[in-house]
Design an enzyme around this catalytic site. Structure first.
Site, PDB file in Angstrom:
ATOM      1  CE  LYS A  53      -3.796  -2.500   2.127  1.00  0.00           C
ATOM      2  NZ  LYS A  53      -4.745  -2.720   3.233  1.00  0.00           N
ATOM      3  CD  GLN A  97      -3.538  -4.304   6.359  1.00  0.00           C
ATOM      4  OE1 GLN A  97      -3.725  -3.284   5.702  1.00  0.00           O
ATOM      5  NE2 GLN A  97      -3.900  -5.485   5.920  1.00  0.00           N
ATOM      6  CG  ASP A 120      -9.457  -0.207   4.979  1.00  0.00           C
ATOM      7  OD1 ASP A 120      -9.224  -0.506   3.785  1.00  0.00           O
ATOM      8  OD2 ASP A 120      -8.761  -0.610   5.923  1.00  0.00           O
TER       9      ASP A 120
HETATM   10  N1  L37 Z   1      -7.242  -2.476   6.117  1.00  0.00           N
HETATM   11  N2  L37 Z   1      -7.040  -4.325   4.714  1.00  0.00           N
HETATM   12  C1  L37 Z   1      -7.330  -3.813   5.919  1.00  0.00           C
HETATM   13  N3  L37 Z   1      -7.708  -4.551   6.917  1.00  0.00           N
HETATM   14  C2  L37 Z   1      -7.794  -5.888   6.726  1.00  0.00           C
HETATM   15  O1  L37 Z   1      -8.206  -6.682   7.712  1.00  0.00           O
HETATM   16  N4  L37 Z   1      -7.510  -7.854   5.378  1.00  0.00           N
HETATM   17  C3  L37 Z   1      -7.474  -6.484   5.554  1.00  0.00           C
HETATM   18  C4  L37 Z   1      -7.125  -5.651   4.568  1.00  0.00           C
HETATM   19  N5  L37 Z   1      -6.849  -6.265   3.404  1.00  0.00           N
HETATM   20  C5  L37 Z   1      -5.695  -6.199   2.750  1.00  0.00           C
HETATM   21  O2  L37 Z   1      -4.812  -5.421   3.047  1.00  0.00           O
HETATM   22  N6  L37 Z   1      -5.623  -7.045   1.730  1.00  0.00           N
HETATM   23  C6  L37 Z   1      -4.616  -7.170   0.826  1.00  0.00           C
HETATM   24  C7  L37 Z   1      -4.516  -8.384   0.218  1.00  0.00           C
HETATM   25  C8  L37 Z   1      -3.541  -8.605  -0.751  1.00  0.00           C
HETATM   26  C9  L37 Z   1      -2.678  -7.604  -1.104  1.00  0.00           C
HETATM   27  C10 L37 Z   1      -2.761  -6.377  -0.500  1.00  0.00           C
HETATM   28  C11 L37 Z   1      -3.749  -6.156   0.469  1.00  0.00           C
HETATM   29  C12 L37 Z   1      -1.628  -7.840  -2.127  1.00  0.00           C
HETATM   30  O3  L37 Z   1      -0.832  -6.973  -2.422  1.00  0.00           O
HETATM   31  N7  L37 Z   1      -1.587  -9.043  -2.724  1.00  0.00           N
HETATM   32  C13 L37 Z   1      -0.682  -9.431  -3.764  1.00  0.00           C
HETATM   33  C14 L37 Z   1       0.591 -10.060  -3.194  1.00  0.00           C
HETATM   34  C15 L37 Z   1       0.356 -11.046  -2.093  1.00  0.00           C
HETATM   35  C16 L37 Z   1       1.629 -11.561  -1.390  1.00  0.00           C
HETATM   36  O4  L37 Z   1       2.718 -11.495  -1.989  1.00  0.00           O
HETATM   37  O5  L37 Z   1       1.496 -12.068  -0.260  1.00  0.00           O
HETATM   38  C17 L37 Z   1      -1.404 -10.369  -4.719  1.00  0.00           C
HETATM   39  O6  L37 Z   1      -0.960 -10.490  -5.872  1.00  0.00           O
HETATM   40  O7  L37 Z   1      -2.434 -10.954  -4.352  1.00  0.00           O
END
Ligand code: L37
Ligand code: NAP
Length: 285
Positions: A53, A97, A120
Site C-alpha cells: 500500500k 490494517q 477502508d
Molecule cells: N485495512 N485491509 C485492511 N484490513 C484488513 O483486515 N484484510 C485487511 C485488509 N486487506 C488487505 O490489506 N488485503 C490485501 C490483500 C492482498 C494484497 C494487499 C492487500 C496484495 O498486495 N496481494 C498481492 C501479493 C500477495 C503476497 O505477496 O502475499 C497479490 O498479488 O495478491
C-alpha cells in the site's frame, strides 16, 4: 470451456495510472492527498500488504504517513492517535490494517475513524450508506470495490445474473454481496453453516469466494461459463501462495477467472488509492 484470465495486476495498474493523473491535477489546486497507514504488531501478511500500500502511494503521488506501533500498545493510545489524525488536515484518509491484537476492540477502533476519512470503508456509517445504496458520501470497501471493477473489466453486468458469494465477513463477503445486490444481481450468501455448499455454488453465474481455505472450491462446484473471482490468499507450508479456488480445475469450467497472486490483491491496493484520492477531492468540493 477454458477460462480467460482476469488480470488484476494489469487492471490495477490502469486504475493507478488514472489515480496518478488525478493526484497531479489536485496538487495543482494546492491539495496533496495524504493517507495515514497504521500497522499494529508484526503480522507477516499485514506487513506485506502495508508495504504494498505504501509503495502504491509513492507510485501515484499520494503522501503516505506510516505509523508502526508495537503489539503492546493500549487501546486508548491507538484511539488517541486516530483522534489526532482525524483532526489533521494533511491526512485525508486513515487506514488501520487488520487484524489487531486481541486486547484491542476492533470495532471501537474502526468507529473512531472519522467517516469522511474512512477510506477502508469498514465503519458503521459507511456500511450503512452502502446498504442503503447511497454512495455519494461513502467509500466502497477496497476488496469488494476491486471485485466489482474486475467484473466491469470483464464486461459482466451483474443485473439479472445469479451471484453466489462464499463467505460473510464484514470486510469482504457481506459488502460484496450488497454491491452485487445494488447492481441488480440475485444474490446468495454462503457460509460455514450452509448445508450443501456445492449445490449453491453451482448456481452462480458469478461466483465470489472469500473463505480463507486453500483451494476449497473445485471445478465440479462451478457452473459452466461462470465468472469466478477468488479473493482468498493462502500461504501453503511449502511457501506457495494459493487462492480459495482450485485454479486448474476451475479454469476448465469458468469463462473468466482471477489468479492468485495477481488477481484481487493488487485491486485491493489500487482501490485504496482511488478512495484516498476521492477523500482528498471531497475536501475541495
Ligand atoms: N485495512 N485491509 C485492511 N484490513 C484488513 O483486515 N484484510 C485487511 C485488509 N486487506 C488487505 O490489506 N488485503 C490485501 C490483500 C492482498 C494484497 C494487499 C492487500 C496484495 O498486495 N496481494 C498481492 C501479493 C500477495 C503476497 O505477496 O502475499 C497479490 O498479488 O495478491
Ligand atoms: P474471515 O473473516 O475468516 O471469513 C471467512 C468466511 O468464510 C466466514 O464467513 C465463514 O463462515 C466462511 N467459511 C469458513 N469455512 C467455510 C466453509 N467450509 N464453507 C463455507 N463458508 C465457510 O475471512 P475474510 O477476512 O473474509 O477473508 C477471506 C479470505 O480472503 C482470506 O484468505 C483472506 O486472506 C483473503 N483476503 C484477501 C483480500 C484481497 O485483497 N485479496 C482482502 C481481504 C481478505 P462463518 O461466518 O459461518 O464463520
Amino acid at each position: 470451456m477454458a477460462a480467460n484470465i482476469l488480470d488484476g495486476k494489469a487492471i490495477a495498474a490502469k486504475v493507478r495510472e488514472q489515480v496518478r493523473q488525478e493526484v497531479e491535477e489536485l496538487k495543482k489546486k494546492g491539495v496533496h492527498p495524504g493517507l495515514a497507514v497504521i500497522l499494529v504488531g508484526e503480522n507477516p501478511a499485514s506487513q506485506v500488504y502495508v508495504r504494498n500500500k505504501e509503495k502504491a502511494c509513492e507510485d501515484v503521488g499520494i503522501k503516505s504517513i506510516g505509523h508502526r506501533l508495537p503489539a503492546s500498545i493500549s487501546q486508548e493510545e491507538l484511539l488517541s492517535l486516530i483522534r489526532q489524525l482525524n483532526q489533521d488536515p494533511q491526512v485525508h484518509g486513515i487506514l488501520v490494517q487488520l487484524p489487531l491484537p486481541d486486547h484491542i476492540d476492533q470495532k471501537a477502533v474502526i468507529d473512531t475513524i472519522a467517516p469522511e476519512k474512512d477510506v477502508d470503508g469498514f465503519g458503521a456509517t459507511n456500511m450503512g450508506n452502502i446498504l442503503i445504496g447511497d454512495y455519494s458520501k461513502a467509500f466502497l470497501p477496497c476488496t469488494p470495490y476491486g471485485c466489482m471493477v474486475l467484473l466491469e473489466e470483464a464486461g459482466i453486468d451483474p443485473a439479472g445474473k445469479k451471484a453466489v458469494v462464499v463467505g460473510r465477513s464484514n470486510i469482504v463477503g457481506k459488502p460484496v454481496a450488497v454491491l452485487l445486490l445494488n447492481k441488480n444481481a440475485t444474490v446468495t450468501i454462503c457460509h460455514s453453516k450452509t448445508p450443501d455448499l456445492a449445490a449453491e455454488t453451482r448456481q452462480g453465474d458469478i461466483l465470489i469466494v472469500a473463505v480463507g481455505r486453500p483451494e476449497m472450491i473445485t471445478g465440479d462446484m462451478i457452473k459452466e461459463g461462470a465468472v469466478v473471482i477468488d479473493v482468498g490468499i493462502n500461504r501453503l507450508p511449502d511457501g506457495r501462495l494459493v487462492g480459495d479456488v482450485h485454479f486448474d480445475s476451475a479454469k476448465e469450467k469458468a469463462s473468466w477467472i482471477t489468479p492468485v497472486p495477481g488477481g484481487v490483491g493488487p485491486m485491493t491496493v489500487a482501490m485504496l488509492m482511488k478512495n484516498a484520492l476521492e477523500a482528498a477531492k471531497r475536501t475541495v468540493k
